[in-house]
Design a protein around this motif. Structure first.
Motif, PDB file in Angstrom:
ATOM      1  N   ALA A   6      -5.056  -2.337   3.207  1.00  0.00           N
ATOM      2  CA  ALA A   6      -4.420  -3.077   2.119  1.00  0.00           C
ATOM      3  C   ALA A   6      -4.674  -2.308   0.831  1.00  0.00           C
ATOM      4  O   ALA A   6      -5.825  -2.100   0.438  1.00  0.00           O
ATOM      5  CB  ALA A   6      -4.983  -4.489   2.019  1.00  0.00           C
ATOM      6  N   LEU A   7      -3.601  -1.870   0.174  1.00  0.00           N
ATOM      7  CA  LEU A   7      -3.708  -1.062  -1.035  1.00  0.00           C
ATOM      8  C   LEU A   7      -3.558  -1.952  -2.254  1.00  0.00           C
ATOM      9  O   LEU A   7      -2.501  -2.561  -2.461  1.00  0.00           O
ATOM     10  CB  LEU A   7      -2.620   0.012  -1.055  1.00  0.00           C
ATOM     11  CG  LEU A   7      -2.494   0.897   0.182  1.00  0.00           C
ATOM     12  CD1 LEU A   7      -1.352   1.888  -0.012  1.00  0.00           C
ATOM     13  CD2 LEU A   7      -3.803   1.615   0.493  1.00  0.00           C
ATOM     14  N   LEU A   8      -4.614  -2.035  -3.043  1.00  0.00           N
ATOM     15  CA  LEU A   8      -4.606  -2.807  -4.288  1.00  0.00           C
ATOM     16  C   LEU A   8      -4.900  -1.837  -5.427  1.00  0.00           C
ATOM     17  O   LEU A   8      -5.829  -1.024  -5.332  1.00  0.00           O
ATOM     18  CB  LEU A   8      -5.656  -3.901  -4.275  1.00  0.00           C
ATOM     19  CG  LEU A   8      -5.364  -5.202  -3.510  1.00  0.00           C
ATOM     20  CD1 LEU A   8      -5.172  -4.969  -2.028  1.00  0.00           C
ATOM     21  CD2 LEU A   8      -6.494  -6.204  -3.742  1.00  0.00           C
ATOM     22  N   SER A   9      -4.139  -1.928  -6.502  1.00  0.00           N
ATOM     23  CA  SER A   9      -4.379  -1.053  -7.635  1.00  0.00           C
ATOM     24  C   SER A   9      -4.162  -1.809  -8.933  1.00  0.00           C
ATOM     25  O   SER A   9      -3.458  -2.824  -8.970  1.00  0.00           O
ATOM     26  CB  SER A   9      -3.434   0.160  -7.585  1.00  0.00           C
ATOM     27  OG  SER A   9      -3.815   1.139  -8.537  1.00  0.00           O
ATOM     28  N   ASP A  10      -4.787  -1.310  -9.994  1.00  0.00           N
ATOM     29  CA  ASP A  10      -4.533  -1.814 -11.347  1.00  0.00           C
ATOM     30  C   ASP A  10      -4.638  -3.341 -11.404  1.00  0.00           C
ATOM     31  O   ASP A  10      -3.732  -4.029 -11.878  1.00  0.00           O
ATOM     32  CB  ASP A  10      -3.165  -1.320 -11.829  1.00  0.00           C
ATOM     33  CG  ASP A  10      -3.118   0.205 -11.893  1.00  0.00           C
ATOM     34  OD1 ASP A  10      -3.595   0.758 -12.905  1.00  0.00           O
ATOM     35  OD2 ASP A  10      -2.643   0.839 -10.937  1.00  0.00           O
ATOM     36  N   THR A  32      -8.857  -2.732   6.077  1.00  0.00           N
ATOM     37  CA  THR A  32      -9.677  -2.208   4.992  1.00  0.00           C
ATOM     38  C   THR A  32      -8.960  -2.446   3.670  1.00  0.00           C
ATOM     39  O   THR A  32      -7.767  -2.151   3.539  1.00  0.00           O
ATOM     40  CB  THR A  32      -9.922  -0.699   5.168  1.00  0.00           C
ATOM     41  OG1 THR A  32     -10.686  -0.485   6.351  1.00  0.00           O
ATOM     42  CG2 THR A  32     -10.644  -0.098   3.975  1.00  0.00           C
ATOM     43  N   LEU A  33      -9.686  -2.972   2.701  1.00  0.00           N
ATOM     44  CA  LEU A  33      -9.131  -3.134   1.360  1.00  0.00           C
ATOM     45  C   LEU A  33      -9.489  -1.884   0.557  1.00  0.00           C
ATOM     46  O   LEU A  33     -10.660  -1.542   0.412  1.00  0.00           O
ATOM     47  CB  LEU A  33      -9.702  -4.383   0.693  1.00  0.00           C
ATOM     48  CG  LEU A  33      -9.057  -4.854  -0.615  1.00  0.00           C
ATOM     49  CD1 LEU A  33      -9.306  -6.342  -0.827  1.00  0.00           C
ATOM     50  CD2 LEU A  33      -9.602  -4.074  -1.813  1.00  0.00           C
ATOM     51  N   PRO A 172       1.219   1.223  -4.572  1.00  0.00           N
ATOM     52  CA  PRO A 172       1.427  -0.196  -4.271  1.00  0.00           C
ATOM     53  C   PRO A 172       1.871  -1.028  -5.468  1.00  0.00           C
ATOM     54  O   PRO A 172       2.166  -2.205  -5.311  1.00  0.00           O
ATOM     55  CB  PRO A 172       0.045  -0.649  -3.808  1.00  0.00           C
ATOM     56  CG  PRO A 172      -0.898   0.223  -4.586  1.00  0.00           C
ATOM     57  CD  PRO A 172      -0.218   1.562  -4.661  1.00  0.00           C
ATOM     58  N   GLY A 173       1.954  -0.416  -6.655  1.00  0.00           N
ATOM     59  CA  GLY A 173       2.189  -1.212  -7.860  1.00  0.00           C
ATOM     60  C   GLY A 173       0.897  -1.840  -8.343  1.00  0.00           C
ATOM     61  O   GLY A 173      -0.191  -1.527  -7.861  1.00  0.00           O
ATOM     62  N   SER A 174       1.017  -2.755  -9.286  1.00  0.00           N
ATOM     63  CA  SER A 174      -0.155  -3.359  -9.911  1.00  0.00           C
ATOM     64  C   SER A 174      -0.359  -4.793  -9.451  1.00  0.00           C
ATOM     65  O   SER A 174       0.571  -5.594  -9.490  1.00  0.00           O
ATOM     66  CB  SER A 174       0.004  -3.338 -11.438  1.00  0.00           C
ATOM     67  OG  SER A 174      -1.010  -4.081 -12.061  1.00  0.00           O
TER      68      SER A 174
END
Length: 243
Positions: A6-10, A32-33, A172-174
């Motif tokens: 799971a891709l989380l950013s910003d 995995t985060l 992934p965006g924010s």
């Protein structure tokens, strides 16, 4: 074992948006985060965001890297918003950021950075004049990276791009800030909707499956937090997704 990330950013300290994303991930408990940076800076809830990510690490693997504004927090660059962030985090929160690298190779499969490789202040995919950078330049920045899939953040714009060698780059965006305006050089990044964005990627026998997600959440809560700290610009960005 399923290779799911799971891709989380910003996230930018937006706990309400992070909670909505983590609730959406409840059906992916083994994933995995991977937090791609710019995690805590902002006039919202940096302490709650930090604590929520720590709690999540008790139930799944959570890996994080730093972005340019994480470095700003570590350096203690003075501003009204930064003073608020540092007061909320205290020394323990800053130490948590200090332990994170600028980039990481996960499971010898996924390379993660915040901006572009070697520079967390530059967009890997976007060109402010032409939309996307030239493919040759994007590909050149991936030279020497031994990974099947490459992931980045920083621009807050969800994208997936295929390189000439078949590898893919995913932004992934924010999670926490759907638009912003910057001054160096002057430009705006905007998605046009007040949604929390992240991406799921999974290795399958057909190749990498990429799922960009846009999750509704109580963005008015974040707007009120921004207004409470006299950040009218953030309130506008959070309420509309426009800058």
């Amino acid at each position: 074992m399923k290779l799911r990330y799971a891709l989380l950013s910003d996230i930018h300290g937006n706990l309400a948006a992070l909670d909505a994303v983590l609730a959406d991930l409840a059906d992916w408990p083994e994933a995995t985060l991977l937090d791609l940076g710019d995690t805590l800076y902002g006039p919202l809830d940096p302490r709650g965001t930090w604590q929520r990510l720590q709690a999540e690490s008790a139930t799944r693997r959570v890996l994080g890297i730093n972005g340019n504004q994480d470095r700003d927090v570590i350096d203690g660059t003075s501003s009204t918003t930064m003073d608020y962030v540092l007061d909320e985090l205290g020394a323990a929160g800053v130490r948590w950021l200090q332990r994170r690298p600028a980039s990481v190779l996960v499971d010898n499969l996924v390379y993660a950075c915040h901006g572009k490789p070697g520079d967390d202040t530059r967009y890997w995919l976007e060109d402010l004049d032409d939309g996307l950078r030239a493919l040759g330049d994007i590909h050149a920045d991936a030279a020497g990276i031994a990974a099947e899939i490459l992931v980045c953040g920083h621009s807050h714009i969800p994208r997936v791009l295929t390189l000439p060698d078949g590898r893919m780059i995913v932004n992934p965006g924010s999670v926490g800030l759907p638009a912003f305006r910057d001054t160096d050089p002057p430009h705006a990044m905007q998605t046009g909707a007040p949604l929390a964005r992240y991406a799921r990627i999974e290795a399958t026998d057909r190749g990498w499956l990429i799922d960009h997600r846009a999750v509704p959440y109580d963005h008015e809560q974040a707007v009120e937090q921004a207004l409470d700290r006299d950040r009218l610009d953030w309130a506008q960005w959070l309420s509309s997704g426009w800058a």
